[in-house]
Design a protein around this motif. Structure first.
Motif, mmCIF file in Angstrom:
data_model
loop_
_atom_site.group_PDB
_atom_site.id
_atom_site.type_symbol
_atom_site.label_atom_id
_atom_site.label_comp_id
_atom_site.label_asym_id
_atom_site.label_seq_id
_atom_site.Cartn_x
_atom_site.Cartn_y
_atom_site.Cartn_z
ATOM 1 N N SER A 1 37.475 -24.591 -11.914
ATOM 2 C CA SER A 1 36.475 -23.882 -11.090
ATOM 3 C C SER A 1 35.079 -24.076 -11.671
ATOM 4 C CB SER A 1 36.794 -22.383 -11.096
ATOM 5 O OG SER A 1 38.181 -22.190 -10.913
ATOM 6 N N GLY A 2 34.099 -23.768 -10.849
ATOM 7 C CA GLY A 2 32.712 -23.818 -11.323
ATOM 8 C C GLY A 2 31.946 -24.953 -10.671
ATOM 9 N N LYS B 1 26.943 -26.192 -23.476
ATOM 10 C CA LYS B 1 28.150 -25.420 -23.790
ATOM 11 C C LYS B 1 28.622 -25.647 -25.225
ATOM 12 C CE LYS B 1 28.020 -24.812 -19.231
ATOM 13 N NZ LYS B 1 29.175 -24.991 -18.379
ATOM 14 N N GLY C 1 35.993 -26.785 -16.313
ATOM 15 C CA GLY C 1 34.746 -26.576 -17.046
ATOM 16 C C GLY C 1 34.941 -25.500 -18.099
HETATM 17 O O1 DER Z 1 34.827 -19.872 -15.078
HETATM 18 C C1 DER Z 1 35.078 -20.921 -15.721
HETATM 19 O O2 DER Z 1 35.760 -20.955 -16.737
HETATM 20 C C2 DER Z 1 34.499 -22.179 -15.195
HETATM 21 O O3 DER Z 1 35.131 -23.275 -15.669
HETATM 22 C C3 DER Z 1 33.040 -22.126 -15.314
HETATM 23 O O4 DER Z 1 32.575 -21.093 -16.087
HETATM 24 C C4 DER Z 1 32.304 -23.359 -15.709
HETATM 25 O O5 DER Z 1 31.212 -23.293 -14.869
HETATM 26 P P1 DER Z 1 30.109 -24.412 -14.738
HETATM 27 O O6 DER Z 1 30.818 -25.733 -14.711
HETATM 28 O O7 DER Z 1 29.477 -24.082 -13.416
HETATM 29 O O8 DER Z 1 29.202 -24.231 -15.907
#
Ligand code: DER
Length: 253
Positions: free
Chosen positions: A30-31, A127, A88
Motif C-alpha cells: 500500500s501507499g 525512509k 513500501g
Molecule cells: O502504510 C505502509 O506501510 C505503506 O507501505 C506506506 O506507509 C508507505 O507509503 P509511501 O510509499 O506512500 O511512503
C-alpha cells in the motif's frame, strides 16, 4: 530531483532486480511508492495467469487500475507461498527492520509479507535511518475499537509518551477505520535500538532503562489485549524470505 523521482527510481530498480515475469503470485503493498512498482511490473509482466495479492482496498484499486488481476489473500491455499511481495515503508533501519502502517494497512501488509518467499521493501532515501522512529515518530498499531482506552494505558506503561487515536485527515472527523473495521493508534517512542545496539551495550532494550529494541517492543505491544497487529516488520523471521532487502535510492537523486 524530487521525492517522486526517487520513489520511481527505487521502484524501477526493485522490479528490475527482483520481478520474474513467470511468477504466479505477487504481493502488492500500500501507499504511493507501490504505484510506481506496479507501473514497472506492468511494463514487464507477460504471463496473463499471474495473480496479484493486494494488502487492502487501496492496493486492490492500484492493481485493478493497472489492468492486472487481483486475487484475494483468503482464496490462496494454505501451502501456497507468494513468489515475491513488494511494499513500501515509513522508515527502515540498518537491520532492514521497518515501520509500516502510515497508510493504515499494516495488518494485511504483514499477512502478505509473511506469505511471500521474498519481501522487497521499496523506499526512497527519506525512509533510510540508522534507527526506527528517528524521522517517523510513531508506531502504528491496529486496535479493536472497544479496547482503545485500555491499550492507550498499556502503551503509556510501556513508555509511550503520548499515544493517540488516528483520525482521518479527510473531512470525516471520526477515528480512522481500517479494512478490518479496527482503529489505528499511533504511539510515539524514543528511537528503537537495533540488536547490534543492544549487543554493543547501548541500552538493555527491554524497556527497563527507557530503551527498547525493535523486536522486544514489537512483542510487548503485540501481547497487549486488544491489539490486532503492530507496525513493526522485523526480519520477517520464520518466513522463507531470502532476505528483507531494501531497494531504492539511498542517496538523493
Ligand atoms: O502504510 C505502509 O506501510 C505503506 O507501505 C506506506 O506507509 C508507505 O507509503 P509511501 O510509499 O506512500 O511512503
Amino acid at each position: 530531483a524530487t521525492i517522486e523521482s526517487a520513489k520511481r527510481a527505487a521502484a524501477q530498480q526493485a522490479v528490475a532486480e527482483n520481478f520474474d515475469p513467470a511468477a504466479s503470485h505477487v504481493g502488492i503493498g500500500s501507499g504511493t511508492t507501490i504505484v510506481y512498482v506496479v507501473e514497472a511490473i506492468k511494463e514487464r509482466s507477460t504471463n496473463p495467469l499471474i495473480r496479484f495479492v493486494p494488502t487492502g482496498y487501496q492496493s486492490r484499486k492500484v492493481i485493478e487500475q493497472a489492468g492486472l488481476t487481483p486475487i484475494s489473500f483468503d482464496s490462496l491455499s494454505e501451502d501456497v507461498m507468494l513468489d515475491i511481495a513488494f511494499d513500501g515503508a515509513d522508515e527502515v533501519d540498518e537491520e532492514l527492520n521497518c515501520i509500516k502502517g502510515g497508510g493504515a494497512c499494516l495488518f494485511q501488509e504483514k499477512l502478505v509479507a509473511e506469505k511471500a518467499k521474498k519481501f522487497i521493501c521499496v523506499a526512497d532515501y527519506r525512509k533510510n535511518q540508522s534507527r526506527l522512529l528517528t524521522n517517523w515518530p510513531t508506531i502504528p498499531i491496529e486496535v479493536a475499537p472497544i479496547a482503545v482506552p485500555t491499550v492507550l494505558r498499556s502503551l503509556r506503561e510501556l513508555g509511550s509518551q503520548n499515544p493517540k487515536l488516528r483520525t482521518t485527515l479527510l473531512e470525516k472527523s471520526g477515528p480512522l477505520k481500517t479494512d478490518q473495521g479496527f482503529f489505528i493508534v499511533d504511539a510515539p517512542f524514543t528511537p528503537l535500538l537495533t540488536s547490534s545496539d543492544v549487543a554493543a551495550g547501548k541500552g538493555k532494550g527491554d524497556g527497563s532503562d527507557g530503551t527498547w529494541e525493535v523486536n522486544r517492543l514489537s512483542q510487548a505491544i503485540n501481547q497487549v489485549t486488544g491489539v490486532l497487529e503492530v507496525g513493526i516488520f522485523s526480519g520477517l523471521d520464520g518466513v522463507e524470505a531470502e532476505s528483507v532487502r531494501k531497494e531504492g535510492t539511498l542517496q538523493e537523486m
